[in-house]
Design an enzyme around this catalytic site. Structure first.
Site, PDB file in Angstrom:
ATOM      1  N   VAL A  11       0.827  -1.200   0.000  1.00 31.10           N
ATOM      2  CA  VAL A  11       0.000   0.000   0.000  1.00 31.10           C
ATOM      3  C   VAL A  11       0.867   1.258   0.000  1.00 31.10           C
ATOM      4  O   VAL A  11       0.696   2.153  -0.830  1.00 31.10           O
ATOM      5  CB  VAL A  11      -0.958  -0.023   1.217  1.00 31.10           C
ATOM      6  CG1 VAL A  11      -1.616   1.320   1.438  1.00 31.10           C
ATOM      7  CG2 VAL A  11      -2.009  -1.101   1.009  1.00 31.10           C
ATOM      8  N   ASP A  29      10.149   3.426   6.542  1.00 25.33           N
ATOM      9  CA  ASP A  29       9.899   2.002   6.817  1.00 25.33           C
ATOM     10  C   ASP A  29      10.935   1.543   7.821  1.00 25.33           C
ATOM     11  O   ASP A  29      12.112   1.920   7.734  1.00 25.33           O
ATOM     12  CB  ASP A  29      10.015   1.179   5.532  1.00 25.33           C
ATOM     13  CG  ASP A  29       9.297  -0.162   5.660  1.00 25.33           C
ATOM     14  OD1 ASP A  29       8.283  -0.359   4.969  1.00 25.33           O
ATOM     15  OD2 ASP A  29       9.758  -1.007   6.463  1.00 25.33           O
ATOM     16  N   THR A  83      -1.974  -4.553   9.471  1.00 29.98           N
ATOM     17  CA  THR A  83      -2.966  -4.748  10.545  1.00 29.98           C
ATOM     18  C   THR A  83      -3.335  -6.237  10.547  1.00 29.98           C
ATOM     19  O   THR A  83      -4.391  -6.613  10.039  1.00 29.98           O
ATOM     20  CB  THR A  83      -4.220  -3.865  10.313  1.00 29.98           C
ATOM     21  OG1 THR A  83      -4.596  -3.931   8.923  1.00 29.98           O
ATOM     22  CG2 THR A  83      -3.978  -2.434  10.695  1.00 29.98           C
ATOM     23  N   CYS A 257      -5.768  -9.500   3.199  1.00 30.19           N
ATOM     24  CA  CYS A 257      -7.072  -8.842   3.370  1.00 30.19           C
ATOM     25  C   CYS A 257      -8.221  -9.814   3.655  1.00 30.19           C
ATOM     26  O   CYS A 257      -8.801  -9.770   4.728  1.00 30.19           O
ATOM     27  CB  CYS A 257      -7.383  -8.013   2.125  1.00 30.19           C
ATOM     28  SG  CYS A 257      -6.202  -6.688   1.863  1.00 30.19           S
ATOM     29  N   ARG A 325       1.480 -14.323   1.895  1.00 30.62           N
ATOM     30  CA  ARG A 325       0.847 -14.113   3.198  1.00 30.62           C
ATOM     31  C   ARG A 325      -0.482 -14.858   3.280  1.00 30.62           C
ATOM     32  O   ARG A 325      -1.315 -14.745   2.392  1.00 30.62           O
ATOM     33  CB  ARG A 325       0.622 -12.620   3.439  1.00 30.62           C
ATOM     34  CG  ARG A 325       1.923 -11.899   3.721  1.00 30.62           C
ATOM     35  CD  ARG A 325       1.716 -10.418   3.912  1.00 30.62           C
ATOM     36  NE  ARG A 325       1.212  -9.790   2.720  1.00 30.62           N
ATOM     37  CZ  ARG A 325       0.971  -8.492   2.615  1.00 30.62           C
ATOM     38  NH1 ARG A 325       1.171  -7.705   3.632  1.00 30.62           N
ATOM     39  NH2 ARG A 325       0.516  -7.981   1.498  1.00 30.62           N
TER      40      ARG A 325
HETATM   41  N1  LIG Z   1      -1.856  -5.511   0.202  1.00 34.63           N
HETATM   42  C1  LIG Z   1      -3.063  -5.186  -0.163  1.00 34.63           C
HETATM   43  O1  LIG Z   1      -3.523  -5.635  -1.202  1.00 34.63           O
HETATM   44  C2  LIG Z   1      -3.916  -4.235   0.650  1.00 34.63           C
HETATM   45  C3  LIG Z   1      -5.039  -3.677   0.049  1.00 34.63           C
HETATM   46  C4  LIG Z   1      -5.824  -2.798   0.770  1.00 34.63           C
HETATM   47  C5  LIG Z   1      -5.497  -2.511   2.095  1.00 34.63           C
HETATM   48  N2  LIG Z   1      -4.413  -3.088   2.674  1.00 34.63           N
HETATM   49  C6  LIG Z   1      -4.111  -2.735   4.057  1.00 34.63           C
HETATM   50  O2  LIG Z   1      -3.024  -1.805   4.060  1.00 34.63           O
HETATM   51  C7  LIG Z   1      -2.210  -1.979   5.221  1.00 34.63           C
HETATM   52  C8  LIG Z   1      -0.773  -2.240   4.811  1.00 34.63           C
HETATM   53  O3  LIG Z   1      -0.733  -3.442   4.086  1.00 34.63           O
HETATM   54  P1  LIG Z   1       0.442  -3.789   3.079  1.00 34.63           P
HETATM   55  O4  LIG Z   1      -0.085  -4.887   2.225  1.00 34.63           O
HETATM   56  O5  LIG Z   1       0.966  -2.568   2.446  1.00 34.63           O
HETATM   57  O6  LIG Z   1       1.519  -4.367   4.093  1.00 34.63           O
HETATM   58  P2  LIG Z   1       3.055  -4.742   3.759  1.00 34.63           P
HETATM   59  O7  LIG Z   1       3.417  -5.792   4.720  1.00 34.63           O
HETATM   60  O8  LIG Z   1       3.219  -4.999   2.297  1.00 34.63           O
HETATM   61  O9  LIG Z   1       3.836  -3.415   4.078  1.00 34.63           O
HETATM   62  C9  LIG Z   1       3.901  -2.854   5.321  1.00 34.63           C
HETATM   63  C10 LIG Z   1       5.255  -2.188   5.477  1.00 34.63           C
HETATM   64  O10 LIG Z   1       5.217  -1.481   6.707  1.00 34.63           O
HETATM   65  C11 LIG Z   1       6.477  -1.626   7.334  1.00 34.63           C
HETATM   66  N3  LIG Z   1       6.268  -1.359   8.750  1.00 34.63           N
HETATM   67  C12 LIG Z   1       5.716  -2.128   9.704  1.00 34.63           C
HETATM   68  N4  LIG Z   1       5.635  -1.468  10.854  1.00 34.63           N
HETATM   69  C13 LIG Z   1       6.159  -0.238  10.633  1.00 34.63           C
HETATM   70  C14 LIG Z   1       6.350   0.887  11.425  1.00 34.63           C
HETATM   71  N5  LIG Z   1       5.968   0.923  12.694  1.00 34.63           N
HETATM   72  N6  LIG Z   1       6.933   1.970  10.880  1.00 34.63           N
HETATM   73  C15 LIG Z   1       7.311   1.967   9.587  1.00 34.63           C
HETATM   74  N7  LIG Z   1       7.145   0.918   8.773  1.00 34.63           N
HETATM   75  C16 LIG Z   1       6.563  -0.155   9.291  1.00 34.63           C
HETATM   76  C17 LIG Z   1       6.932  -3.026   7.004  1.00 34.63           C
HETATM   77  O11 LIG Z   1       8.334  -3.146   7.091  1.00 34.63           O
HETATM   78  C18 LIG Z   1       6.427  -3.155   5.556  1.00 34.63           C
HETATM   79  O12 LIG Z   1       7.406  -2.773   4.613  1.00 34.63           O
HETATM   80  C19 LIG Z   1      -2.855  -3.106   6.001  1.00 34.63           C
HETATM   81  O13 LIG Z   1      -3.744  -2.561   6.930  1.00 34.63           O
HETATM   82  C20 LIG Z   1      -3.647  -3.859   4.938  1.00 34.63           C
HETATM   83  O14 LIG Z   1      -4.734  -4.556   5.474  1.00 34.63           O
HETATM   84  C21 LIG Z   1      -3.602  -3.926   1.968  1.00 34.63           C
END
Ligand SMILES: NC(=O)c1ccc[n+]([C@@H]2O[C@H](COP(=O)([O-])OP(=O)(O)OC[C@H]3O[C@@H](n4cnc5c(N)ncnc54)[C@H](O)[C@@H]3O)[C@@H](O)[C@H]2O)c1
Length: 401
Positions: A11, A29, A83, A257, A325
Site C-alpha cells: 500500500v 519504513d 494490521t 485482506c 501471506r
Molecule cells: N496488500 C493489499 O492488497 C492491501 C489492500 C488494501 C489494504 N491493505 C491494508 O493496508 C495496510 C498495509 O498493508 P500492506 O499490504 O501494504 O503491508 P506490507 O506488509 O506490504 O507493508 C507494510 C510495510 O510497513 C512496514 N512497517 C511495519 N511497521 C512499521 C512501522 N511501525 N513503521 C514503519 N514501517 C513499518 C513493514 O516493514 C512493511 O514494509 C494493512 O492494513 C492492509 O490490510 C492492503
C-alpha cells in the site's frame, strides 16, 4: 508539500509512487533492507515500476528512510502499516501503535494524518488520535482522516487513478485537505459522513468476498457429492444477467485482506454485543477447504498418502504475484505432511519460501495445483505427475474440485 508515508509495502509504496508525481515523498519504513533497496531505485512491489522510483529519486521527490527525524517537516502523514491478527486471531494494532509513536515523537507542528491501513470502525477516532497525542510532547492539534486502501496488487485495469476512493475526516477541515491531497492523483473521490462509515465499508467489501468465496467452496463440496460439475453449474448460473455474481472455488483464501479483515469486523461486532456467526462460519469454511482438498486427493490415491511424493504447484496466495501471506498452500502442505506425504513445491514467481526453494515441475507421484500463474504451462503441469488435482479450474484434463 512534503508527504511522509509510514510503511513502504504494497500500500505505502504504491501510494508513494503515484503521489511522487505531485509531492515530495519520504517513505518511512523500519525495515532497513527495504529502505536501502528503495533508495537504489529498486521496487519490491508488483505494480510499482523501479523506473518510476528512479525518476522521483532523480527529481529529488522521493527518498526512503528509517530515521524518524526525517519525517519531522512533513505536511501530510499517511499510515500504511500492517494490521494482522494476533495468534489468537484478534485484531493486532501494534504496527499502528508504532506508527503513531513515530508520528507523535517526531512531528512538532500540526499536520494532516491519513490512515490507509485497514481496521475496525473507531480506529481513527479512538485509537490513532489518542495514541499520537500520547506520544507527542505538548498538545498539537493535528487533522485526522481515513481513506481505506483498495489496491489490488498485480491488477492492470484498476489503479490509484481510476479506483474510487472513500474518505472522511474527523473534522470538515480534515476532509477538505484530504480531498485536496487525493484529487491530485485519483479521479473519483467519495466522501462519507464519518470515518467510522469509511472504515466499516472497507471491512464490509472484503467480508462480502470472504462470504461469497466460502459459499462457492461449500457448493463445490455439495456439487461433488451430487456428482455434478461445480464449474458447469456456475457457468449456467452466470447466464442470469442480474442478481448473480460468479465466484469460483479454491483451496482457501489468502493474502493480507480477505482472511483477516472480516475477523476485524466480527471482533468489533461481538465487542458491541452483535452476532457475527455468518462471518465466523465463512472464515471456517475457507480454512477447512485445504483439508477437504487433501481428503479428496487421498481418496483418489488408494486412501493413503504415506511416503508419496506430492508437488504443490503455486504457493503464492493468488496468480502472478509473489505474495505468500496467509496462502492456502501453507495449510494444504501442512495436511499433506500430516498424512505422511513427502511434499515439495513449485513456484518460480515466489522462488524462495520458508527456507525452501521452488522445485522443478516434474517427477512427482501427485501434483496439486493451488495457484496457477500465467507463466505456468498447463501441459507441463499435467506431465509433472501421473495424478494431478487442480483446485483452480484452469488445468484442463486434471482432476479437480
Ligand atoms: N496488500 C493489499 O492488497 C492491501 C489492500 C488494501 C489494504 N491493505 C491494508 O493496508 C495496510 C498495509 O498493508 P500492506 O499490504 O501494504 O503491508 P506490507 O506488509 O506490504 O507493508 C507494510 C510495510 O510497513 C512496514 N512497517 C511495519 N511497521 C512499521 C512501522 N511501525 N513503521 C514503519 N514501517 C513499518 C513493514 O516493514 C512493511 O514494509 C494493512 O492494513 C492492509 O490490510 C492492503
Amino acid at each position: 508539500m512534503k508527504v511522509a508515508v509510514i510503511g513502504q509495502g504494497y500500500v505505502g509504496l504504491t501510494i508513494s509512487a503515484f503521489a511522487g508525481e505531485f509531492f515530495e515523498i519520504v517513505g518511512f519504513d523500519n525495515d532497513s533492507k527495504i529502505v536501502e533497496q528503495l533508495n537504489k531505485g529498486k521496487s519490491h512491489i508488483e505494480g510499482v515500476e523501479s523506473s518510476t522510483l528512479q525518476n522521483w529519486i532523480k527529481a529529488g521527490r522521493y527518498c526512503a528512510t528509517n530515521r524518524g527525524s526525517d519525517i519531522a517537516d512533513a505536511d501530510i502523514v499517511v499510515i500504511a502499516v500492517p494490521t494482522p491478527l494476533t495468534n489468537d486471531r484478534k485484531p493486532d494494532l501494534n504496527f499502528i501503535e508504532a506508527a503513531c509513536k513515530t508520528i507523535g515523537e517526531n512531528i512538532k507542528h500540526p499536520v494532516l494524518v491519513i490512515n490507509e491501513s485497514t481496521s475496525f470502525p473507531g480506529t481513527l477516532r479512538t485509537f490513532i488520535k489518542p495514541a499520537i497525542e500520547r506520544y507527542s510532547t505538548g498538545l498539537i492539534e493535528h487533522l485526522y482522516a481515513i481513506s481505506p486502501e483498495r489496491v489490488d496488487p498485480g491488477r492492470g485495469d484498476y489503479s490509484q487513478k481510476n479506483t474510487p476512493r472513500l474518505f472522511a475526516g474527523l473534522t470538515p477541515e480534515a476532509s477538505r485537505k484530504t480531498r485536496e491531497f487525493y484529487s491530485r492523483f485519483c479521479n473519483h473521490l467519495v466522501e462519507v459522513s464519518s470515518p467510522e462509515v469509511a472504515e466499516a465499508a472497507k471491512l464490509f467489501e472484503n467480508t462480502f468476498r470472504q462470504v461469497n468465496i466460502a459459499l462457492v467452496n461449500e457448493f463445490a463440496q455439495i456439487a461433488h457429492a451430487l456428482g455434478i460439475s461445480v464449474y458447469e453449474t456456475l457457468d449456467a448460473a452466470s447466464t442470469k444477467p442480474y442478481g448473480f455474481m460468479k465466484f469460483t472455488p479454491s483451496a482457501g483464501v489468502g493474502g493480507h485482506c480477505i482472511p483477516v479483515d472480516p475477523t476485524y469486523l466480527a471482533a468489533v461486532a461481538e465487542e458491541n454485543g452483535a452476532l457475527a456467526t455468518f462471518i465466523r462460519r465463512a472464515n471456517d469454511v475457507n480454512l477447512e477447504m485445504s483439508e477437504y482438498v487433501v481428503d479428496r486427493i487421498q481418496a483418489d490415491n488408494d486412501g493413503s498418502l504415506q511416503g508419496k511424493s506430492v508437488l504443490v504447484v503455486g504457493v503464492a496466495y493468488k496468480p502472478n504475484v509473489a505474495d505468500v501471506r496467509e496462502t492456502a498452500a501453507e495449510l494444504v502442505i501442512k495436511h499433506l505432511r500430516g498424512r505422511g506425504a513427502v511434499v515439495s513445491w513449485h513456484d518460480d514467481v515466489v522462488g524462495n519460501w520458508k527456507g525452501e526453494i521452488s522445485a522443478p515441475l516434474q517427477g512427482a507421484d501427485i501434483a496439486v495445483v493451488v495457484t496457477k500463474h500465467d507463466s505456468v504451462d498447463e501441459k507441463k503441469v499435467l506431465a509433472s505427475a501421473p495424478y494431478v488435482f487442480d483446485t483452480t479450474g484452469k488445468v484442463k484434463g486434471a482432476k479437480g474440485l
